[in-house]
Design an enzyme around this catalytic site. Structure first.
Site, PDB file in Angstrom:
ATOM      1  N   SER A 195     -45.253 -77.050  11.354  1.00 30.12           N
ATOM      2  CA  SER A 195     -46.046 -76.518  10.247  1.00 30.12           C
ATOM      3  C   SER A 195     -47.475 -76.284  10.716  1.00 30.12           C
ATOM      4  O   SER A 195     -47.948 -76.935  11.651  1.00 30.12           O
ATOM      5  CB  SER A 195     -46.048 -77.517   9.087  1.00 30.12           C
ATOM      6  OG  SER A 195     -47.009 -77.170   8.106  1.00 30.12           O
TER       7      SER A 195
ATOM      8  N   TYR B 247     -48.476 -86.337   7.363  1.00 30.67           N
ATOM      9  CA  TYR B 247     -47.614 -85.171   7.517  1.00 30.67           C
ATOM     10  C   TYR B 247     -48.041 -84.356   8.738  1.00 30.67           C
ATOM     11  O   TYR B 247     -47.201 -83.962   9.559  1.00 30.67           O
ATOM     12  CB  TYR B 247     -47.681 -84.311   6.258  1.00 30.67           C
ATOM     13  CG  TYR B 247     -46.814 -83.076   6.315  1.00 30.67           C
ATOM     14  CD1 TYR B 247     -45.430 -83.183   6.409  1.00 30.67           C
ATOM     15  CD2 TYR B 247     -47.373 -81.798   6.248  1.00 30.67           C
ATOM     16  CE1 TYR B 247     -44.625 -82.052   6.445  1.00 30.67           C
ATOM     17  CE2 TYR B 247     -46.589 -80.659   6.276  1.00 30.67           C
ATOM     18  CZ  TYR B 247     -45.207 -80.785   6.380  1.00 30.67           C
ATOM     19  OH  TYR B 247     -44.418 -79.664   6.422  1.00 30.67           O
TER      20      TYR B 247
END
Length: 309
Positions: free
Chosen positions: A158, A184
């Site tokens: 990501s 994350y």
């Protein structure tokens, strides 16, 4: 190394990327294949003729998805197997059940920016799921990947990797305040570093690995974000250039099966092309630390220590 470009762009769909590609005789595993872009990734691989195994937490949802993919593609070889990526025993069990070669491993499943949760080992849950689970799975499936002769691993990362490198001194937030997006981001950096090191170690076995940013797609991945109760988040969501699921799976299938990526490994892609280096103040691109070979080797050794405990 020159940057790899393709005829495709952020508007391209997964179906367009694999148009004309024949995957008959190839076998693929897609983690998280029953939701989000995992479904479309699996569908397009199946439409191209591959046998596709959906590696999922929810077997019933997996079976429904498999039936839908078979109905749409006519491919009877869409299978379902259980896996819980945060549980290394479950990961080892999945790998232990696998028989025969494996040509494509799409490490697609993940959790995003969740409240602090720990596994029974005390590992931070996002790192345990997004990185350690897929790391252990790739290790367990290495013999099958090597047997294929020209296998590919797809590591879904990501742009959030730009939020954090690997904090080796405190990966699991034991001595620093927990921040969901930093956790994350760290796990997504790990996904890129895995591709770098896996390619270095396993290229002699015919295995290459690449990482990617699929783009922003409205899926269950955002279940821990509530824009209706967060005005700042709502502004971001309302103005974000979201992709469709079909567009979001395009970079995954490019790395999984396009002839354009034959023999290519250890790189990071976005919008169906290799990413440029990140420039501070500009969106997108790949951070230097995510491609750092020394960090990749260190993370591999740390990860081995985790999964071999």
């Amino acid at each position: 190394m020159s940057r790899i470009t393709t005829p495709f762009n952020r508007e391209s769909t997964a179906g367009e990327v694999l148009a004309g590609v024949d995957l008959s005789g190839r076998r693929a595993v897609v983690t998280g294949g029953a939701s989000g872009i995992g479904v479309e990734t699996a569908r397009v691989l199946a439409a191209a003729g591959a046998e596709v195994t959906l590696a999922v937490r929810n077997v019933e949802a997996g079976r429904r998805t498999a039936a839908e993919i078979t109905a749409k593609t006519g491919n009877q070889g869409v299978l379902v197997e259980p896996i819980e990526l945060a549980d290394q025993e479950s990961v080892r069990a999945f790998a232990g059940r696998w028989q025969g070669p494996l040509h494509i491993l799409v490490n697609n499943a993940g959790v995003m920016a969740e409240p602090l949760t720990r596994t029974p080992e005390g590992w931070e849950h996002q790192f345990a799921t997004n990185h350690l689970g897929h790391f252990g799975l790739a290790l367990g499936l290495h013999p099958a990947l090597a047997a294929a002769g020209n296998a590919r691993i797809v590591s879904v990362s990501s742009s959030a990797h730009l939020r954090s490198g690997i904090v080796f001194d405190d990966i699991h937030f034991e001595n620093r305040p927990y921040e969901p997006w930093s956790a994350y981001g760290q796990s997504k950096t790990a996904n890129v570093l895995f591709a770098v090191e896996a390619t270095k170690r396993w290229a002699p076995d015919g295995i290459t690995a690449n990482a990617l940013m699929p783009g922003g797609i409205r899926t269950a991945l955002q279940r821990h974000q509530d824009p209706d109760n967060d005005p700042a988040l709502k502004r971001i969501f309302d103005n974000y250039a979201w992709k469709t699921v079909e567009q979001g799976a395009a970079t995954s299938v490019l790395l999984a099966a396009s002839p354009l990526l034959e023999g290519v490994g250890g790189r990071y892609f976005e919008d169906v092309n290799e990413a440029e280096p990140h420039v501070p103040g500009r969106e997108g691109g790949v951070a230097d630390y995510a491609l750092d070979p020394e960090a990749a080797t260190r993370l591999w050794e740390v990860s081995l220590d985790h999964v071999n405990r």
